[in-house]
Write an enzyme that holds these catalytic residues in place. Structure first.
Site, PDB file in Angstrom:
ATOM      1  N   GLY A 176       0.801  -1.216   0.000  1.00 34.03           N
ATOM      2  CA  GLY A 176       0.000   0.000   0.000  1.00 34.03           C
ATOM      3  C   GLY A 176       0.833   1.266   0.000  1.00 34.03           C
ATOM      4  O   GLY A 176       0.385   2.314  -0.470  1.00 34.03           O
ATOM      5  N   GLU A 199       2.096  -8.135  -2.236  1.00 34.78           N
ATOM      6  CA  GLU A 199       0.921  -8.739  -1.614  1.00 34.78           C
ATOM      7  C   GLU A 199       0.788 -10.238  -1.869  1.00 34.78           C
ATOM      8  O   GLU A 199       0.258 -10.973  -1.027  1.00 34.78           O
ATOM      9  CB  GLU A 199      -0.350  -8.025  -2.099  1.00 34.78           C
ATOM     10  CG  GLU A 199      -0.581  -6.659  -1.481  1.00 34.78           C
ATOM     11  CD  GLU A 199       0.154  -5.532  -2.176  1.00 34.78           C
ATOM     12  OE1 GLU A 199      -0.089  -4.355  -1.840  1.00 34.78           O
ATOM     13  OE2 GLU A 199       0.990  -5.828  -3.067  1.00 34.78           O
TER      14      GLU A 199
END
Length: 329
Positions: A176, A199
């Site tokens: 993020g 991720e």
């Protein structure tokens, strides 16, 4: 010694203008100096819009502020610096940080005097390590979806700011954290910075725009490779891939990317502010459509600058061989 140098500069940056680098946030001291000393003087959100030199804007009563926002003054008036400051969590994205960034972005969006925004870190060696997984682990499963949606909405709002946004990546930008940087118009990284959408290592996918913005920025096949392999690249490789605009050699204070971002913001600052906003709008909307439609968008944006006082001032300054004084009118 580097830490001490950075400490002095950090104090200068947010108490007043540092010699030669107005409002510079020196990063090397973030761990060593008490935050209340480095960022003295609370300013309410309502008064902050009018008082450019009033100090740091605080959005929380918590003394350990996760975000520091500085509206620079003097010759740098119009430049806003958003500094992420969660040293113990490696600047990970928490509920509180999301809320504070939403407030900061909303204030910037409403302020026509803002001409550019720099997103940086006040923590040495870290830009943003991604989601706060320790906080995430404590969430009920029903909370995770809404939180991710809100974080995604924040990054979208950051990308939709009408003024140029520059991400200064002086450390690790992962998950993020990189998605926040991807939402900015321009990315500048130190050569030692680390960047990656990692991720898939956690058996999830980028959820805040990474699967969409990265392919648009580099190429579909390269983006797939980086995301599938959860690969992390340094600042120099990121520049070669087109992930960043510039890669700069890191300095002893650990803020080389920030200083280059400030230089760039100073290049943007004197230009016509309405023209800059319209140029950003034309580019952002035009790149998503076919050329013919894009040209129509450009024409519509151009029409917005014709009746402005700034356009007349630009012509007068050119004729009189002087520097124009644009007011955003």
């Amino acid at each position: 010694m580097a830490v001490l140098v950075g400490h002095r500069a950090l104090l200068q940056a947010f108490r007043g203008k540092a010699p030669g680098h107005a409002g510079v946030c020196r990063l090397a001291a973030a761990f060593s100096c008490p935050r209340q000393d480095a960022f003295p003087g609370k300013v309410s959100p309502s008064s902050g819009l009018n008082g450019r030199g009033a100090g740091t804007r605080h959005y929380s009563s918590d003394p350990k502020e996760d975000l520091r926002v500085r509206y620079l003054d003097g010759e740098d008036a119009g430049i806003v610096v958003m500094g992420i400051n969660r040293p113990k969590a490696k600047n990970a994205i928490s509920k509180n940080l999301v809320n504070m960034m939403f407030e900061a972005v909303d204030d910037i969006k409403k302020d026509n005097k803002v001409r550019s925004v720099i997103l940086c870190s006040l923590v040495p060696g870290i830009f943003c390590a991604g989601a706060d997984l320790k906080e995430r682990a404590k969430m009920h499963q029903s909370e995770v979806g809404p939180f991710v949606s809100k974080a995604r909405a924040l990054i979208t709002e950051l990308g939709n700011l009408p003024v140029p946004t520059i991400a200064a990546i002086d450390g690790a930008a992962l998950g993020g954290g990189l998605e926040m940087a991807l939402a900015c118009d321009i990315r500048i990284a130190s050569n030692t910075a680390k960047m990656g959408l990692v991720e898939t290592k956690l058996a999830i996918i980028p959820g805040a725009g990474g699967t969409q913005r990265l392919p648009r920025l580099i190429s579909v096949s390269l983006a797939k490779e980086l995301i599938f392999a959860a690969r992390v690249v340094d600042g120099a490789e990121a520049r070669l891939l087109g992930l960043t605009n510039h890669s700069v050699e890191q300095n002893n204070s650990g803020d080389a990317a920030y200083l280059r971002a400030l230089e760039l913001a100073r290049e943007i600052n004197p230009q016509g502010p309405i023209a800059i906003r319209m140029a950003k709008l034309a580019i952002n909307q035009g790149i998503e459509v076919d050329l013919s439609t894009g040209l129509a968008i450009e024409e519509a944006c151009y029409a917005q600058v014709i009746p402005t006082k700034d356009r007349l001032e630009g012509l007068a300054a050119f004729k009189e061989k002087r520097r124009p004084q644009f007011k955003g009118q």
